[in-house]
Design a protein around this motif. Structure first.
Motif, PDB file in Angstrom:
ATOM      1  N   UNK A  93       2.033  20.678  -5.533  1.00  0.00           N
ATOM      2  CA  UNK A  93       3.096  21.216  -6.374  1.00  0.00           C
ATOM      3  C   UNK A  93       3.962  22.129  -5.498  1.00  0.00           C
ATOM      4  N   UNK A  94       5.251  21.840  -5.431  1.00  0.00           N
ATOM      5  CA  UNK A  94       6.139  22.590  -4.552  1.00  0.00           C
ATOM      6  C   UNK A  94       7.264  23.246  -5.337  1.00  0.00           C
ATOM      7  N   UNK A 149       0.370  13.395  -2.860  1.00  0.00           N
ATOM      8  CA  UNK A 149       1.384  13.234  -3.917  1.00  0.00           C
ATOM      9  C   UNK A 149       2.165  14.552  -3.982  1.00  0.00           C
ATOM     10  N   UNK A 150       3.481  14.477  -3.799  1.00  0.00           N
ATOM     11  CA  UNK A 150       4.333  15.666  -3.793  1.00  0.00           C
ATOM     12  C   UNK A 150       5.231  15.675  -5.038  1.00  0.00           C
ATOM     13  N   UNK A 151       5.350  16.836  -5.661  1.00  0.00           N
ATOM     14  CA  UNK A 151       6.179  16.937  -6.861  1.00  0.00           C
ATOM     15  C   UNK A 151       6.725  18.352  -7.023  1.00  0.00           C
ATOM     16  N   UNK A 152       7.653  18.484  -7.956  1.00  0.00           N
ATOM     17  CA  UNK A 152       8.244  19.788  -8.249  1.00  0.00           C
ATOM     18  C   UNK A 152       8.098  20.092  -9.725  1.00  0.00           C
ATOM     19  N   UNK A 153       9.213  20.350 -10.401  1.00  0.00           N
ATOM     20  CA  UNK A 153       9.325  20.508 -11.853  1.00  0.00           C
ATOM     21  C   UNK A 153       8.674  21.773 -12.404  1.00  0.00           C
ATOM     22  N   UNK A 193       0.845  -1.185   0.000  1.00  0.00           N
ATOM     23  CA  UNK A 193       0.000   0.000   0.000  1.00  0.00           C
ATOM     24  C   UNK A 193       0.886   1.242   0.000  1.00  0.00           C
ATOM     25  N   UNK A 194       0.482   2.253  -0.753  1.00  0.00           N
ATOM     26  CA  UNK A 194       1.252   3.490  -0.867  1.00  0.00           C
ATOM     27  C   UNK A 194       0.411   4.629  -0.309  1.00  0.00           C
ATOM     28  N   UNK A 195       0.928   5.297   0.711  1.00  0.00           N
ATOM     29  CA  UNK A 195       0.211   6.424   1.303  1.00  0.00           C
ATOM     30  C   UNK A 195       0.633   7.762   0.703  1.00  0.00           C
ATOM     31  N   UNK A 196       1.938   7.889   0.420  1.00  0.00           N
ATOM     32  CA  UNK A 196       2.476   9.153  -0.075  1.00  0.00           C
ATOM     33  C   UNK A 196       3.352   8.867  -1.294  1.00  0.00           C
ATOM     34  N   UNK A 197       3.234   9.723  -2.317  1.00  0.00           N
ATOM     35  CA  UNK A 197       4.015   9.577  -3.542  1.00  0.00           C
ATOM     36  C   UNK A 197       4.908  10.805  -3.718  1.00  0.00           C
ATOM     37  N   UNK A 198       6.161  10.584  -4.113  1.00  0.00           N
ATOM     38  CA  UNK A 198       7.078  11.658  -4.472  1.00  0.00           C
ATOM     39  C   UNK A 198       7.516  11.434  -5.918  1.00  0.00           C
ATOM     40  N   UNK A 199       7.409  12.451  -6.746  1.00  0.00           N
ATOM     41  CA  UNK A 199       7.870  12.337  -8.117  1.00  0.00           C
ATOM     42  C   UNK A 199       8.393  13.690  -8.592  1.00  0.00           C
TER      43      UNK A 199
END
Length: 225
Positions: free
Chosen positions: A217-218, A201-205, A153-159
């Motif tokens: 979006x960070x 879900x945390x991401x940048x870009x 199980x996945x609670x938090x995603x980083x990409x």
């Protein structure tokens, strides 16, 4: 491997990998235990004598290998089982499970490589430089990630970037023909996002700070997990 060994060890390893001991933030020793009846609700049912015997034998076998310890009641019923963290490497190998620390290192390496490559993407797109295959995750990398996600199980995603359905058009760079942009990774992340039941879900870009649904979006922003 006995029928119930994997279930017991997987559950205890899950607790360990979600703990502060795993992240290195804990300053005191932690125990990782579970009540056997919580894992196997019918264990306490007198009508399930075969299950009772099988689980007791399983726990005894794991204790003989020193992978766990247990607390038993006077009537022979096992109350709790506790992971022996001194034998983590052996336990991972025994149940053929990839340690989360190893998976994290591989994903971080993947993300670092992807971020470095993306720095040059603007110049390639702007000036028509030739594309190279390593700019996007390979089929092998995608398959590896999908296999890992299917196992737990996945609670938090980083990409690095986001699923294509969440691409913020307002962040497009002027002077870049969007028809030339390779969005295959974003499209692949779409398929990943559709399959997951995640909390955040945390991401940048995209060089922006915003929220869309569960996506964070960070850019300049900092969030505490």
């Amino acid at each position: 491997m006995m029928k119930y060994e994997k279930a017991i060890l997987e559950h205890l390893l899950d607790k360990y990998e979600r703990s502060k001991s795993f992240t290195g933030d804990n300053r005191i020793g932690q125990n990782f235990s579970v009540k056997l009846v919580k894992l196997f609700p019918k264990y306490g049912d007198e009508a399930e004598y075969d299950l009772f015997c099988s689980l007791n034998d399983t726990v005894s076998e794991l204790e003989s290998m020193e992978y766990i310890t247990s607390k038993r009641k006077k009537n022979g019923i096992i109350d709790t089982v506790t992971l022996n963290v001194q034998f983590l490497d052996e336990i991972y190998k025994y149940i053929s499970r990839t340690p989360k620390a190893q998976t994290n290192e591989q994903l971080i390496s993947l993300l670092d490589t992807y971020c470095i490559i993306q720095r040059y993407s603007f110049y390639r797109l702007r000036y028509g430089y030739k594309w190279w295959p390593d700019e996007q995750p390979s089929p092998e990398i995608k398959k590896y990630v999908e296999n890992q996600l299917a196992k737990r199980e996945i609670n938090v995603v980083f990409s690095h970037t986001c699923p294509s359905k969440y691409i913020p058009a307002e962040c497009f760079l002027s002077g870049v023909d969007q028809s030339k942009v390779d969005n295959s990774t974003e499209e692949w992340l779409d398929t990943i996002e559709d399959k997951l039941e995640y909390e955040a879900w945390y991401l940048g870009h995209w060089h922006t700070d915003k929220r869309i649904d569960k996506l964070h979006f960070l850019f300049h922003g900092i969030e505490t997990l």
